[in-house]
Structure formats: C-alpha cells, structure tokens
Design a protein around this motif. Structure first.
Motif, PDB file in Angstrom:
ATOM      1  N   ARG A 109     -27.743 112.700 127.043  1.00  0.00           N
ATOM      2  CA  ARG A 109     -29.535 113.131 126.804  1.00  0.00           C
ATOM      3  C   ARG A 109     -29.695 111.354 127.519  1.00  0.00           C
ATOM      4  NH1 ARG A 109     -30.818 115.098 121.268  1.00  0.00           N
ATOM      5  NH2 ARG A 109     -29.887 113.072 120.453  1.00  0.00           N
ATOM      6  N   GLN A 128     -31.311 121.083 127.482  1.00  0.00           N
ATOM      7  CA  GLN A 128     -32.055 121.685 127.042  1.00  0.00           C
ATOM      8  C   GLN A 128     -32.478 122.495 127.020  1.00  0.00           C
ATOM      9  OE1 GLN A 128     -34.329 120.086 130.777  1.00  0.00           O
ATOM     10  NE2 GLN A 128     -35.004 118.155 129.795  1.00  0.00           N
ATOM     11  N   THR A 150     -21.741 116.708 119.452  1.00  0.00           N
ATOM     12  CA  THR A 150     -22.558 116.009 119.732  1.00  0.00           C
ATOM     13  C   THR A 150     -22.714 115.425 118.450  1.00  0.00           C
ATOM     14  OG1 THR A 150     -23.899 118.654 118.616  1.00  0.00           O
ATOM     15  CG2 THR A 150     -24.916 117.175 121.260  1.00  0.00           C
ATOM     16  N   TYR A 184     -25.531 113.516 116.179  1.00  0.00           N
ATOM     17  CA  TYR A 184     -26.186 114.044 117.677  1.00  0.00           C
ATOM     18  C   TYR A 184     -27.245 114.977 117.493  1.00  0.00           C
ATOM     19  CZ  TYR A 184     -26.048 108.264 118.020  1.00  0.00           C
ATOM     20  OH  TYR A 184     -26.133 107.617 117.088  1.00  0.00           O
ATOM     21  N   THR A 185     -26.545 115.617 116.546  1.00  0.00           N
ATOM     22  CA  THR A 185     -26.692 117.346 116.806  1.00  0.00           C
ATOM     23  C   THR A 185     -27.891 117.718 116.391  1.00  0.00           C
ATOM     24  OG1 THR A 185     -24.511 117.960 116.137  1.00  0.00           O
ATOM     25  CG2 THR A 185     -25.838 120.194 116.019  1.00  0.00           C
ATOM     26  N   ASP A 186     -28.949 118.536 117.157  1.00  0.00           N
ATOM     27  CA  ASP A 186     -29.967 119.256 117.182  1.00  0.00           C
ATOM     28  C   ASP A 186     -30.387 119.782 116.772  1.00  0.00           C
ATOM     29  OD1 ASP A 186     -29.471 119.451 119.814  1.00  0.00           O
ATOM     30  OD2 ASP A 186     -31.032 117.307 120.265  1.00  0.00           O
ATOM     31  N   GLY A 187     -31.969 121.008 117.359  1.00  0.00           N
ATOM     32  CA  GLY A 187     -32.302 122.063 117.713  1.00  0.00           C
ATOM     33  C   GLY A 187     -31.462 122.346 118.974  1.00  0.00           C
ATOM     34  N   GLY A 245     -27.367 123.141 114.223  1.00  0.00           N
ATOM     35  CA  GLY A 245     -27.885 122.060 113.522  1.00  0.00           C
ATOM     36  C   GLY A 245     -28.773 122.304 111.847  1.00  0.00           C
ATOM     37  N   ARG A 246     -28.042 123.692 111.618  1.00  0.00           N
ATOM     38  CA  ARG A 246     -28.600 123.705 109.842  1.00  0.00           C
ATOM     39  C   ARG A 246     -27.227 123.171 109.668  1.00  0.00           C
ATOM     40  NH1 ARG A 246     -29.701 128.861 111.621  1.00  0.00           N
ATOM     41  NH2 ARG A 246     -27.828 130.729 111.289  1.00  0.00           N
ATOM     42  N   PRO A 251     -27.402 113.962 109.791  1.00  0.00           N
ATOM     43  CA  PRO A 251     -26.849 113.284 110.220  1.00  0.00           C
ATOM     44  C   PRO A 251     -27.238 111.941 109.125  1.00  0.00           C
ATOM     45  CG  PRO A 251     -29.655 114.006 110.920  1.00  0.00           C
ATOM     46  CD  PRO A 251     -28.907 115.150 110.270  1.00  0.00           C
ATOM     47  N   HIS A 283     -31.979 122.135 104.188  1.00  0.00           N
ATOM     48  CA  HIS A 283     -31.640 121.772 105.210  1.00  0.00           C
ATOM     49  C   HIS A 283     -32.790 120.634 105.469  1.00  0.00           C
ATOM     50  CE1 HIS A 283     -30.780 119.447 109.963  1.00  0.00           C
ATOM     51  NE2 HIS A 283     -28.788 119.547 108.753  1.00  0.00           N
ATOM     52  N   LYS A 326     -32.762 116.603 104.877  1.00  0.00           N
ATOM     53  CA  LYS A 326     -32.419 115.030 105.860  1.00  0.00           C
ATOM     54  C   LYS A 326     -33.234 113.835 104.891  1.00  0.00           C
ATOM     55  CE  LYS A 326     -34.051 116.729 109.403  1.00  0.00           C
ATOM     56  NZ  LYS A 326     -33.733 117.279 111.092  1.00  0.00           N
TER      57      LYS A 326
END
Length: 460
Positions: free
Chosen positions: A89, A241, A268, A271-274, A280-281, A285, A438, A442
């Motif tokens: 990205r 996306q 990732t 930088y793992t997201d949703g 992600g869970r 990070p 989670h 964070k």
C-alpha cells in the motif's frame, strides 16, 4: 511517517545530515530546528522507490505485503514457475523490513530452553530450536547464492546481563541450548567484558558467534531486483482493499484495479489490519523506535565496540544496538516512545537516554536519524504460518526476530502453496491463538512497558 518522506529521501549519504547531540536529545532539549532526519538511516543507501509496473489482470499467486516474507516467497514461487504479483500500500519495503536494526539471529531468543520445553515438550522444543538455527543458515545461503550485496556478516552477538543473576541464568540457558540444539556459545564474565564492549553498566554476558548482521534496506532492494529479473511484479501504492473468493481462486481489489489469482498469501506481520479479520485479531502490532548517531571518533568507537558485533541486553524492556556497516555510527533501537508524534525529538529521547547510560562518552556525538516501525507480536510469542478458513495462506508474527524468520517462513509457505513436501516446518501444526481483548490490548502496550521498566529498575 507518511509516504512523502521516503519519496524525498536522497542517496547522498548519511554524512550530509546533522542533528542534536545525544545529550541534547536525552535531556529533551532537542528541537525541530536541530535538523534530525525522521526516516530510516538505511534509506540513505537504498531509497524507497515505486514500481513502474502495471497491475496484471491475473497471476498464479498474489502476495499482500512487500517485506522480507513476501519477497522471499515471491522469489521461491518464481523459481517454481509461478507468476507472482506482490502488493504494497506504500512504497515497496516501506514497513519494518527496511526499518529494523539489521540483526540476524536464529529466532531462539524469545524463550529460555527450559521454558520452551515446559510449553511444548522436549521433542517439539528441540525440533523448533534446531529449525531456528536453519533459519539463520537459510538467509545466508539466499544472500550468497543470489549475490546480494547487503553487508551480510557473521559478526556474532553479545547479549549483556543487566544483573548478576541474569548472567547466571544466561549461562545455564546457553548450556541447555548447546545440549538441545547444538548451538555454540560462550560466557564472558564482567571482569573480561571490555573485550566485548566498552561499558561498565553490565555484569558480563554471552556470545553467540554464529549470529549475523545485514543492511536491511540493501537486502530488501536486492530481493526486489532478483524478483523483477525473473519477471515478478512488486507494486507500490497498490494495497489490497478486499479479497473475495471465486470459483477456482480469488479476486483481490486494489486502488489500481482488480487482479484474479489461484492463491493469496498474507505477509503483513506488524502491519496486519482488518483486511482478513481472522488474522487481524491474532497479531498485536508493537512499535519499535531507532536512532542513528553521526560518526564517532575512531579511538572511542574501537573501545566501545571492539569486535563490532550486534548487541542486546537481558531486560524485559529490551534494547539493541550495532554499528552501521562500514561506518563508525551506532544504530540504537528499543520500544517506541509514549509521544504519539513520531516526528518529534521527544518521541526518541528515551533511546538516547538508554544509549548514554551504556556509552556516556558519546554525549557530544550528534544523532542524525530517528524512525520507527511496527513489530507483529503473537499471543504465544511464536511465528505462525498456514491457511485461514477461507483458504488464504499466511506467514506472520515474528515477535521482533523477523529478518531470518521472515525470509525462512516466506520460502516455506511458498513451497506449501505449490505443494512441495519440503515446505513442512515444525510450526505448521501449532494452534494460532487470538490476542485476548485485542482492541484493548493494543492500547495497553505502553502501560505494560512502563511496568516492565519499573521491574527492570527495581530488580523485581
């Protein structure tokens, strides 16, 4: 940092930069007018660049994430005759693969041997530890066979004991590691530690002579070049996306359009997201901050780092450091500061404080660069690879030892994608637990770090 910083990066060398002295930074007296550069020191030799390639309509494998995992996997897949597109990205390599300290270990640092045996059983623990050694050998073989010029060196690691009891515990663990995994090491008592480090802060330490160092951004650039030479694509400003299943594969949506593929690899890490909630869970990070000094006088430098190894300590709140390749500069890293603005000197003053506790003689040396990056932590503190319920492959969760682990896991998960038996690892069957609470966890990281710092200081 935003992506405009890396687009403005020059390649004229770190010597063109000035900054506050280490003492000014440590005391919070540095200001933005001091000229501190808020981007990785590593980018001076290897600036981030966008790929000019166009998004193909189809590939055998789409890889999400252009760090060491994704590039290692891409290279293996190309060797196996698969077409590959790597999506990023930001600019390729914008994340932690070009932001880390460039230290390479076997990945065995997270647990003492006896604790790992308690958690996994002796047979499994031994297999995991021996595979950790192979991870280090794998990255050396890759760099050598691909002729990547990235300052790889088997310089060895000195891990300093912060308390006398740490030294004794370390000695027992090093002996266990030798017996269980065949890893050679030796102890250096406090009376002899000046042979390893010019500091009186520590109580001796251990040396792992097989550990290594690398210039991470040059290593990353070398991997990208080899991928492009083999016809692979690494695309920046093309973050995934959305991923939808289709008959016989997947469609990945990006800002550049859609691409169809047979397999998807999520690579990732921090930088793992949703994008894939199931993953992600499972990743927490955690930020890591680093600073780089200016040139240190030769007499001082040779006394502080006489064997030019990579270094760390035994505290819960860990810091690590090393010399820049071929220069008399120190790269010093640790947890990020509690200041949210990562373009403020205050966000990095704790790193300068720690550095000056160890090396007070460099108080007047300038700090030229300051930056941060995200580490991907798992709840059980081991990396994981495998497939999600929807069939997406993944390799993530390196818990701060990602240079060798990411390279190795990228290679192995690629072999699994193509159905090769030698893609097996001792980590395949491990349950991948979610991080409890989670969203709260964070935000709790700074609180936990403060508590650990207190325990380190009070010897609890």
């Amino acid at each position: 940092m935003d992506s405009t910083d890396e687009n403005n990066a020059d390649a004229t060398g770190a010597g063109t930069h000035s900054g506050p002295t280490a003492l000014q930074l440590a005391r919070g007296r540095a200001s933005t007018s001091h000229g501190l550069t808020y981007r990785p020191y590593w980018w001076e030799a290897a600036p981030r660049r966008q790929s000019a390639a166009v998004l193909p309509g189809r590939a055998d494998v789409v890889i999400v994430g252009s760090g060491f995992t994704g590039l290692s996997a891409a290279l293996t897949l190309l060797r196996e005759g698969r077409s590959v597109v790597v999506l990023e990205r930001d600019a390729p390599g914008f994340g932690a693969s070009t932001r880390n300290g460039g230290q390479i270990g076997s990945g065995n640092q997270k647990f003492r041997v006896k604790r790992l045996i308690e958690l996994r059983g002796r047979k499994k623990a031994e297999a995991m530890l021996r595979e950790g050694v192979r991870m280090l050998d794998t990255i050396e073989h890759l760099i050598t066979s691909e002729k990547i010029d990235c300052h790889f060196s088997r310089c060895g690691r000195f891990r300093a004991a912060m308390q006398p009891e740490h030294y004794e515990s370390m000695a027992r663990d090093m002996e266990d590691l030798r017996q269980v995994a065949g890893v050679e090491s030796y102890m250096v008592p406090r009376a002899e530690q000046h042979s390893e480090i010019g500091s009186d802060v520590f109580f001796g330490g251990s040396v792992l002579p097989g550990d290594a160092s690398v210039h991470p951004a040059l290593y990353h650039a070398g991997l990208m070049q080899r991928i492009e030479e083999r016809g692979g694509h690494v695309l920046g400003s093309a973050g995934a996306q959305g991923i939808s299943s289709t008959q016989g594969g997947y469609v990945v949506k990006t800002p550049l359009g859609e691409i169809s593929c047979k397999n998807v690899l999520i690579a990732t890490n921090g930088y793992t997201d949703g994008l894939v909630p199931e993953l992600g869970r499972r990743i927490l990070p955690i930020g890591s901050g680093l600073i780089a000094t200016g040139e240190i006088p030769e007499a001082t430098f040779s006394r502080l780092l006489p064997k030019n190894r990579v270094y760390g300590n035994s505290n819960r709140v860990f810091y690590y450091f090393r010399a820049a390749p071929g220069e008399r500069r120190i790269i010093w890293g640790g947890r990020v500061g509690r200041i949210a603005n990562n373009t403020s000197p205050l966000a990095f003053r704790h790193l300068a404080r720690d550095m000056l506790r160890v090396f007070p003689d460099i108080a007047d040396v300038p700090v030229t660069h300051a930056w941060d990056g995200m580490i991907g932590y798992t709840y059980d503190e081991v990396p994981h690879l495998g497939r999600t319920a929807a069939g997406l492959h993944y390799a993530i969760g390196y818990c701060g030892t990602g240079v060798s682990r990411a390279t190795y896991f990228g290679h192995k998960i690629a072999l699994q994608i193509v159905g090769k038996g030698d893609g097996h690892t001792e980590f395949d069957e491990l349950v991948f637990p979610s991080v409890p609470f989670h969203p709260i966890a964070k935000h709790a990281v700074p609180v936990v770090e403060t508590w650990y710092r207190f325990r380190d200081a009070t010897k609890i």
